[in-house]
Design a protein around this motif. Structure first.
Motif, mmCIF file in Angstrom:
data_model
loop_
_atom_site.group_PDB
_atom_site.id
_atom_site.type_symbol
_atom_site.label_atom_id
_atom_site.label_comp_id
_atom_site.label_asym_id
_atom_site.label_seq_id
_atom_site.Cartn_x
_atom_site.Cartn_y
_atom_site.Cartn_z
ATOM 1 N N THR A 1 5.146 -4.017 3.385
ATOM 2 C CA THR A 1 4.482 -2.669 4.122
ATOM 3 C C THR A 1 5.645 -1.768 2.821
ATOM 4 O OG1 THR A 1 4.393 -3.419 6.069
ATOM 5 C CG2 THR A 1 4.176 -1.333 6.068
ATOM 6 N N SER A 2 4.718 -1.187 2.768
ATOM 7 C CA SER A 2 5.192 0.441 2.154
ATOM 8 C C SER A 2 6.541 0.804 2.742
ATOM 9 C CB SER A 2 4.121 1.478 1.469
ATOM 10 O OG SER A 2 3.886 2.136 2.825
ATOM 11 N N ASN B 1 -4.294 -11.501 -10.880
ATOM 12 C CA ASN B 1 -4.102 -12.765 -12.441
ATOM 13 C C ASN B 1 -4.208 -14.057 -12.274
ATOM 14 O OD1 ASN B 1 -3.311 -12.307 -14.448
ATOM 15 N ND2 ASN B 1 -1.092 -12.267 -13.973
ATOM 16 N N TYR B 2 -4.580 -14.855 -13.207
ATOM 17 C CA TYR B 2 -4.342 -15.822 -13.115
ATOM 18 C C TYR B 2 -4.141 -16.584 -14.837
ATOM 19 C CZ TYR B 2 -6.959 -20.686 -14.564
ATOM 20 O OH TYR B 2 -7.159 -21.767 -15.470
ATOM 21 N N PRO B 3 -3.762 -17.263 -15.497
ATOM 22 C CA PRO B 3 -2.614 -18.291 -14.146
ATOM 23 C C PRO B 3 -1.184 -17.848 -13.701
ATOM 24 C CG PRO B 3 -1.989 -18.688 -16.702
ATOM 25 C CD PRO B 3 -3.086 -17.935 -16.595
ATOM 26 N N GLN B 4 -1.385 -17.724 -12.517
ATOM 27 C CA GLN B 4 -0.327 -17.545 -11.914
ATOM 28 C C GLN B 4 0.284 -18.192 -10.236
ATOM 29 O OE1 GLN B 4 0.117 -13.178 -10.923
ATOM 30 N NE2 GLN B 4 2.234 -13.213 -10.018
ATOM 31 N N GLU B 5 1.162 -18.930 -10.412
ATOM 32 C CA GLU B 5 1.252 -19.393 -9.197
ATOM 33 C C GLU B 5 2.122 -18.655 -7.717
ATOM 34 O OE1 GLU B 5 3.053 -24.152 -7.724
ATOM 35 O OE2 GLU B 5 2.516 -23.684 -9.923
ATOM 36 N N LYS B 6 3.112 -17.859 -8.355
ATOM 37 C CA LYS B 6 3.271 -17.024 -6.943
ATOM 38 C C LYS B 6 4.193 -15.562 -7.469
ATOM 39 C CE LYS B 6 6.810 -20.463 -6.881
ATOM 40 N NZ LYS B 6 8.673 -21.340 -7.001
ATOM 41 N N ALA B 7 4.268 -15.347 -6.640
ATOM 42 C CA ALA B 7 4.129 -13.646 -7.253
ATOM 43 C C ALA B 7 5.347 -12.480 -6.009
ATOM 44 C CB ALA B 7 2.853 -12.732 -6.277
ATOM 45 N N SER B 8 6.629 -11.405 -6.747
ATOM 46 C CA SER B 8 7.028 -10.645 -6.050
ATOM 47 C C SER B 8 6.620 -9.679 -5.663
ATOM 48 C CB SER B 8 8.686 -10.920 -7.047
ATOM 49 O OG SER B 8 8.209 -10.288 -8.563
ATOM 50 N N VAL B 9 6.497 -8.904 -4.828
ATOM 51 C CA VAL B 9 6.803 -7.434 -4.768
ATOM 52 C C VAL B 9 7.274 -6.808 -4.247
ATOM 53 C CG1 VAL B 9 4.979 -6.211 -2.582
ATOM 54 C CG2 VAL B 9 3.886 -8.741 -3.436
ATOM 55 N N LYS B 10 7.475 -5.458 -5.095
ATOM 56 C CA LYS B 10 8.530 -4.766 -4.454
ATOM 57 C C LYS B 10 7.976 -3.566 -4.371
ATOM 58 C CE LYS B 10 12.792 -7.337 -5.999
ATOM 59 N NZ LYS B 10 13.495 -6.701 -7.248
ATOM 60 N N TRP B 11 8.464 -2.074 -3.571
ATOM 61 C CA TRP B 11 7.865 -0.841 -3.317
ATOM 62 C C TRP B 11 8.319 -0.392 -4.107
ATOM 63 C CZ3 TRP B 11 2.898 0.146 -1.717
ATOM 64 C CH2 TRP B 11 2.661 -0.572 -0.830
ATOM 65 N N ILE B 12 7.965 0.728 -5.457
ATOM 66 C CA ILE B 12 8.738 1.829 -6.207
ATOM 67 C C ILE B 12 9.229 2.811 -5.272
ATOM 68 C CG2 ILE B 12 8.612 3.258 -8.731
ATOM 69 C CD1 ILE B 12 7.185 0.800 -9.878
ATOM 70 N N HIS C 1 3.922 -5.457 -12.855
ATOM 71 C CA HIS C 1 2.003 -4.679 -12.786
ATOM 72 C C HIS C 1 2.638 -3.771 -11.712
ATOM 73 C CE1 HIS C 1 0.695 -7.106 -15.374
ATOM 74 N NE2 HIS C 1 0.516 -8.395 -14.406
ATOM 75 N N VAL C 2 2.334 -2.121 -12.398
ATOM 76 C CA VAL C 2 3.249 -1.557 -11.946
ATOM 77 C C VAL C 2 1.519 -0.461 -11.667
ATOM 78 C CG1 VAL C 2 4.769 0.989 -11.135
ATOM 79 C CG2 VAL C 2 5.544 -1.365 -12.581
#
Length: 122
Positions: free
Chosen positions: A42-43, A85-96, A106-107
């Protein structure tokens, strides 16, 4: 001369209908596979929530990641796909900041930006 104009207009209309149908079936982000829920973030101001899903295309394809933003509003919650996005297995999320999120490098401004690997020229 009038018949030729009618034929041209009909041909152009037919091409537009075919192009729109192809876009709807294969490229419209609203028709992405739902996938399995992985995480959410959450933002800082609580106005947006980004949920990450992992899509498994089966034995012959790799995993893909779909990111969906929910606009948290007291009267309604609107969701929109903003990341695919492909191929991609995991993702990280960070709020700027309040409106900008970094999903695996990817911003994106959650109000207006999207990332779709199918339309990127990398």
């Amino acid at each position: 001369m009038k018949k030729i104009r009618i034929i041209i207009y009909a041909a152009v209309a037919g091409c537009l209908i075919i192009a729109f149908t192809i876009w709807q079936l294969f490229f419209n982000p609203r028709h992405l596979p739902s996938g399995d829920y992985i995480s959410q973030s959450t933002s800082p101001n609580g106005k947006y929530t980004v949920k990450i899903y992992q899509s498994n295309g089966g034995a012959t394809t790799d995993f893909a990641i779909r990111g969906e933003v929910t606009y948290n509003n007291k009267t309604f919650n609107k969701t929109k796909n903003i990341y695919w996005n492909y191929p991609q297995e995991k993702a990280s999320v960070k709020w700027i900041n309040q409106d900008t999120v970094n999903i695996s490098g990817h911003v994106l401004n959650v109000k207006k930006d999207t990332f779709d690997f199918r339309s990127e020229n990398e």
